[in-house]
Design a protein around this motif. Structure first.
Motif, PDB file in Angstrom:
ATOM      1  N   GLN A  83       0.690  -1.303   0.109  1.00  0.00           N
ATOM      2  CA  GLN A  83      -0.439  -0.170   0.182  1.00  0.00           C
ATOM      3  C   GLN A  83       1.220   1.744  -0.033  1.00  0.00           C
ATOM      4  OE1 GLN A  83      -3.220  -0.499  -0.831  1.00  0.00           O
ATOM      5  NE2 GLN A  83      -4.099  -1.026   0.895  1.00  0.00           N
ATOM      6  N   VAL A  84       2.258   0.985   0.581  1.00  0.00           N
ATOM      7  CA  VAL A  84       2.737   2.119   0.068  1.00  0.00           C
ATOM      8  C   VAL A  84       3.478   3.188  -0.930  1.00  0.00           C
ATOM      9  CG1 VAL A  84       4.970   3.312   1.244  1.00  0.00           C
ATOM     10  CG2 VAL A  84       3.619   1.705   2.804  1.00  0.00           C
ATOM     11  N   SER A  85       2.544   4.499  -1.283  1.00  0.00           N
ATOM     12  CA  SER A  85       3.333   5.220  -2.692  1.00  0.00           C
ATOM     13  C   SER A  85       4.697   5.644  -2.129  1.00  0.00           C
ATOM     14  CB  SER A  85       2.043   5.418  -3.038  1.00  0.00           C
ATOM     15  OG  SER A  85       1.823   6.252  -2.002  1.00  0.00           O
ATOM     16  N   ALA A  86       4.622   5.942  -1.399  1.00  0.00           N
ATOM     17  CA  ALA A  86       6.018   7.017  -0.536  1.00  0.00           C
ATOM     18  C   ALA A  86       5.774   6.803   0.032  1.00  0.00           C
ATOM     19  CB  ALA A  86       5.081   8.397  -1.263  1.00  0.00           C
ATOM     20  N   LEU A  87       7.570   7.148   0.006  1.00  0.00           N
ATOM     21  CA  LEU A  87       8.261   7.459   2.220  1.00  0.00           C
ATOM     22  C   LEU A  87       8.239   9.218   2.644  1.00  0.00           C
ATOM     23  CD1 LEU A  87      10.425   4.564   1.801  1.00  0.00           C
ATOM     24  CD2 LEU A  87       8.509   4.386   3.073  1.00  0.00           C
ATOM     25  N   VAL A  88       8.215   9.974   4.145  1.00  0.00           N
ATOM     26  CA  VAL A  88       9.143  10.724   3.710  1.00  0.00           C
ATOM     27  C   VAL A  88       9.499  10.455   5.342  1.00  0.00           C
ATOM     28  CG1 VAL A  88       7.672  13.098   5.138  1.00  0.00           C
ATOM     29  CG2 VAL A  88       6.664  11.764   2.912  1.00  0.00           C
ATOM     30  N   TYR A  89      10.488  11.047   4.825  1.00  0.00           N
ATOM     31  CA  TYR A  89      11.404  10.766   6.607  1.00  0.00           C
ATOM     32  C   TYR A  89      11.951  12.583   6.340  1.00  0.00           C
ATOM     33  CZ  TYR A  89      12.555   6.135   4.336  1.00  0.00           C
ATOM     34  OH  TYR A  89      13.537   4.772   3.981  1.00  0.00           O
ATOM     35  N   VAL A  90      11.419  13.176   8.387  1.00  0.00           N
ATOM     36  CA  VAL A  90      11.586  13.849   8.900  1.00  0.00           C
ATOM     37  C   VAL A  90      12.763  13.715  10.106  1.00  0.00           C
ATOM     38  CG1 VAL A  90       9.684  15.071  10.504  1.00  0.00           C
ATOM     39  CG2 VAL A  90       8.748  14.195   8.715  1.00  0.00           C
ATOM     40  N   ALA A  91      13.456  14.976   9.083  1.00  0.00           N
ATOM     41  CA  ALA A  91      14.210  14.621  10.894  1.00  0.00           C
ATOM     42  C   ALA A  91      15.189  13.414  11.021  1.00  0.00           C
ATOM     43  CB  ALA A  91      14.804  15.049  11.854  1.00  0.00           C
ATOM     44  N   ALA A  92      15.409  12.304   9.978  1.00  0.00           N
ATOM     45  CA  ALA A  92      15.169  11.322  10.294  1.00  0.00           C
ATOM     46  C   ALA A  92      16.468   9.934   9.999  1.00  0.00           C
ATOM     47  CB  ALA A  92      14.036  10.182   9.935  1.00  0.00           C
ATOM     48  N   PHE A  93      16.450   8.689  10.312  1.00  0.00           N
ATOM     49  CA  PHE A  93      17.620   7.848  10.025  1.00  0.00           C
ATOM     50  C   PHE A  93      17.000   6.936   8.702  1.00  0.00           C
ATOM     51  CE2 PHE A  93      18.037   7.965  14.613  1.00  0.00           C
ATOM     52  CZ  PHE A  93      19.271   8.076  14.447  1.00  0.00           C
ATOM     53  N   VAL A  94      17.662   6.647   7.311  1.00  0.00           N
ATOM     54  CA  VAL A  94      17.268   6.229   6.411  1.00  0.00           C
ATOM     55  C   VAL A  94      18.515   4.885   6.651  1.00  0.00           C
ATOM     56  CG1 VAL A  94      16.882   6.220   3.554  1.00  0.00           C
ATOM     57  CG2 VAL A  94      17.089   8.493   6.295  1.00  0.00           C
ATOM     58  N   PRO A  95      18.019   3.634   6.610  1.00  0.00           N
ATOM     59  CA  PRO A  95      18.922   2.495   6.588  1.00  0.00           C
ATOM     60  C   PRO A  95      19.016   2.230   6.068  1.00  0.00           C
ATOM     61  CG  PRO A  95      17.635   2.557   8.460  1.00  0.00           C
ATOM     62  CD  PRO A  95      17.382   4.009   8.489  1.00  0.00           C
ATOM     63  N   ASP A  96      20.164   1.551   5.263  1.00  0.00           N
ATOM     64  CA  ASP A  96      20.422   0.676   4.342  1.00  0.00           C
ATOM     65  C   ASP A  96      19.873  -0.731   4.696  1.00  0.00           C
ATOM     66  OD1 ASP A  96      19.949  -0.616   1.606  1.00  0.00           O
ATOM     67  OD2 ASP A  96      22.132   0.277   1.155  1.00  0.00           O
ATOM     68  N   LYS A  97      19.422  -2.222   3.730  1.00  0.00           N
ATOM     69  CA  LYS A  97      20.405  -3.396   3.932  1.00  0.00           C
ATOM     70  C   LYS A  97      21.522  -3.495   5.461  1.00  0.00           C
ATOM     71  CE  LYS A  97      19.665  -7.667   2.364  1.00  0.00           C
ATOM     72  NZ  LYS A  97      19.516  -8.348   1.074  1.00  0.00           N
ATOM     73  N   GLY A  98      20.517  -3.955   6.006  1.00  0.00           N
ATOM     74  CA  GLY A  98      21.482  -4.467   7.189  1.00  0.00           C
ATOM     75  C   GLY A  98      22.213  -3.611   7.806  1.00  0.00           C
ATOM     76  N   GLU A  99      21.678  -2.148   7.759  1.00  0.00           N
ATOM     77  CA  GLU A  99      22.358  -1.406   8.720  1.00  0.00           C
ATOM     78  C   GLU A  99      21.228  -0.922   9.892  1.00  0.00           C
ATOM     79  OE1 GLU A  99      24.835   1.630   5.529  1.00  0.00           O
ATOM     80  OE2 GLU A  99      22.414   2.357   6.318  1.00  0.00           O
ATOM     81  N   SER A 100      21.758  -0.718  11.070  1.00  0.00           N
ATOM     82  CA  SER A 100      20.674   0.049  12.092  1.00  0.00           C
ATOM     83  C   SER A 100      21.251   1.263  12.855  1.00  0.00           C
ATOM     84  CB  SER A 100      21.182  -1.048  13.620  1.00  0.00           C
ATOM     85  OG  SER A 100      22.539  -1.025  13.849  1.00  0.00           O
ATOM     86  N   VAL A 101      20.061   1.966  13.450  1.00  0.00           N
ATOM     87  CA  VAL A 101      20.614   2.897  13.933  1.00  0.00           C
ATOM     88  C   VAL A 101      21.958   2.940  14.623  1.00  0.00           C
ATOM     89  CG1 VAL A 101      19.590   4.945  15.677  1.00  0.00           C
ATOM     90  CG2 VAL A 101      18.565   3.665  14.063  1.00  0.00           C
ATOM     91  N   ASN A 102      22.035   1.813  14.982  1.00  0.00           N
ATOM     92  CA  ASN A 102      23.522   2.441  16.398  1.00  0.00           C
ATOM     93  C   ASN A 102      25.097   1.919  15.217  1.00  0.00           C
ATOM     94  OD1 ASN A 102      24.168   2.387  18.690  1.00  0.00           O
ATOM     95  ND2 ASN A 102      24.986  -0.465  18.416  1.00  0.00           N
ATOM     96  N   MET A 103      25.062   1.875  14.066  1.00  0.00           N
ATOM     97  CA  MET A 103      25.868   1.422  13.497  1.00  0.00           C
ATOM     98  C   MET A 103      25.483   3.318  12.488  1.00  0.00           C
ATOM     99  SD  MET A 103      25.029  -2.287  11.659  1.00  0.00           S
ATOM    100  CE  MET A 103      26.139  -1.967  10.080  1.00  0.00           C
ATOM    101  N   LEU A 104      24.801   3.771  12.306  1.00  0.00           N
ATOM    102  CA  LEU A 104      24.236   4.565  11.634  1.00  0.00           C
ATOM    103  C   LEU A 104      25.089   5.860  13.143  1.00  0.00           C
ATOM    104  CD1 LEU A 104      21.131   4.877  10.129  1.00  0.00           C
ATOM    105  CD2 LEU A 104      23.569   4.778   8.914  1.00  0.00           C
ATOM    106  N   ILE A 105      24.615   5.812  14.445  1.00  0.00           N
ATOM    107  CA  ILE A 105      25.521   6.821  14.651  1.00  0.00           C
ATOM    108  C   ILE A 105      26.997   6.397  15.603  1.00  0.00           C
ATOM    109  CG2 ILE A 105      23.110   7.328  15.796  1.00  0.00           C
ATOM    110  CD1 ILE A 105      23.493   6.002  18.002  1.00  0.00           C
ATOM    111  N   ALA A 106      27.807   5.801  14.731  1.00  0.00           N
ATOM    112  CA  ALA A 106      28.205   5.703  15.952  1.00  0.00           C
ATOM    113  C   ALA A 106      29.821   6.020  15.259  1.00  0.00           C
ATOM    114  CB  ALA A 106      28.923   3.990  15.253  1.00  0.00           C
TER     115      ALA A 106
END
Length: 229
Positions: A83-106
């Motif tokens: 059902q999702v036609s679009a994604l909106v990120y608001v001051a948000a993390f955007v991890p890729d496959k295999g990534e976590s938020v913890n990895m993005l802030i490291a």
């Protein structure tokens, strides 16, 4: 995918709950959108993605899926829903496959402010209450920021470490709002993540709580995503 979306699903981030979306919710409803707010528990990424899918299952057509902060990881995981036609990120993390938020802030950018997250207790994280206003909600009145600090939701370390199985932004169009005064996720990191995702970017002066302090700007970006422009 080419249809105009009239449904919007809003996903909150860490240390918060869905009530912070009320200003955006009310503006979208005023403009005729059907809006749902996910009360994701923020205990694990898998659990939060499942909570989001439960709400997506109830939508009757194309849906814009919106995530703030850690909610960006949730929509990256749950946004593969048909059902999702679009994604909106608001001051948000955007991890890729295999990534976590913890990895993005490291590895924060040099000189960037560091979010005042206290050491985990019994598997949960809190923000330092005394630094909450400056870090999370610098452009909100002191009393409102104090309430947000007093009502913050414990963030499970399992959510912080949960990894993406298939990043929805790889196949769905995305939009990103950079909060230029953010002291939780440094603006340079926001720009880098949005560029990697190929998102359509809007930059707005505001704190990490921009979804509360600048609801008109957030709403306008969501409406652009709804029509694909």
């Amino acid at each position: 995918m080419g249809s105009i979306a009239v449904n919007v699903v809003l996903v909150h981030g860490a240390f918060a709950d869905g009530s912070g979306w009320q200003p955006v919710h009310d503006l979208l409803k005023r403009d005729g959108y059907r809006v749902s707010v996910v009360q994701n528990p923020t205990l694990s990424l898998d659990g939060d993605a499942e909570a989001t899918r439960l709400i997506l299952d109830r939508q009757d057509g194309p849906t814009v899926l919106v995530g703030h902060s850690y909610g960006g990881a949730v929509i990256s995981e749950a946004g593969n829903h048909p059902q999702v036609s679009a994604l909106v990120y608001v001051a948000a993390f955007v991890p890729d496959k295999g990534e976590s938020v913890n990895m993005l802030i490291a590895d924060p950018p040099p000189g960037a402010p560091v979010a005042p997250i206290l050491p985990p207790v019994d598997g949960f994280l809190f923000l330092d209450r005394d630094k909450f206003h400056t870090a999370f909600a610098g452009d909100l009145p002191a009393a409102q920021a104090e309430f947000l600090a007093d009502s913050q939701v414990p963030w499970g370390v399992g959510a912080l470490g949960g990894t993406i199985t298939e990043a929805a932004w790889r196949t769905k169009p995305s939009w990103y709002m950079v909060a230029t005064e953010d002291r939780m996720i440094p603006p340079p990191a926001q720009r880098a993540m949005s560029e990697r995702a190929g998102a359509t970017v809007a930059e707005v002066a505001g704190s990490h709580a921009i979804y509360i302090s600048q609801p008109e700007a957030v709403t306008e970006l969501i409406k652009k995503a709804a029509v694909g422009g």
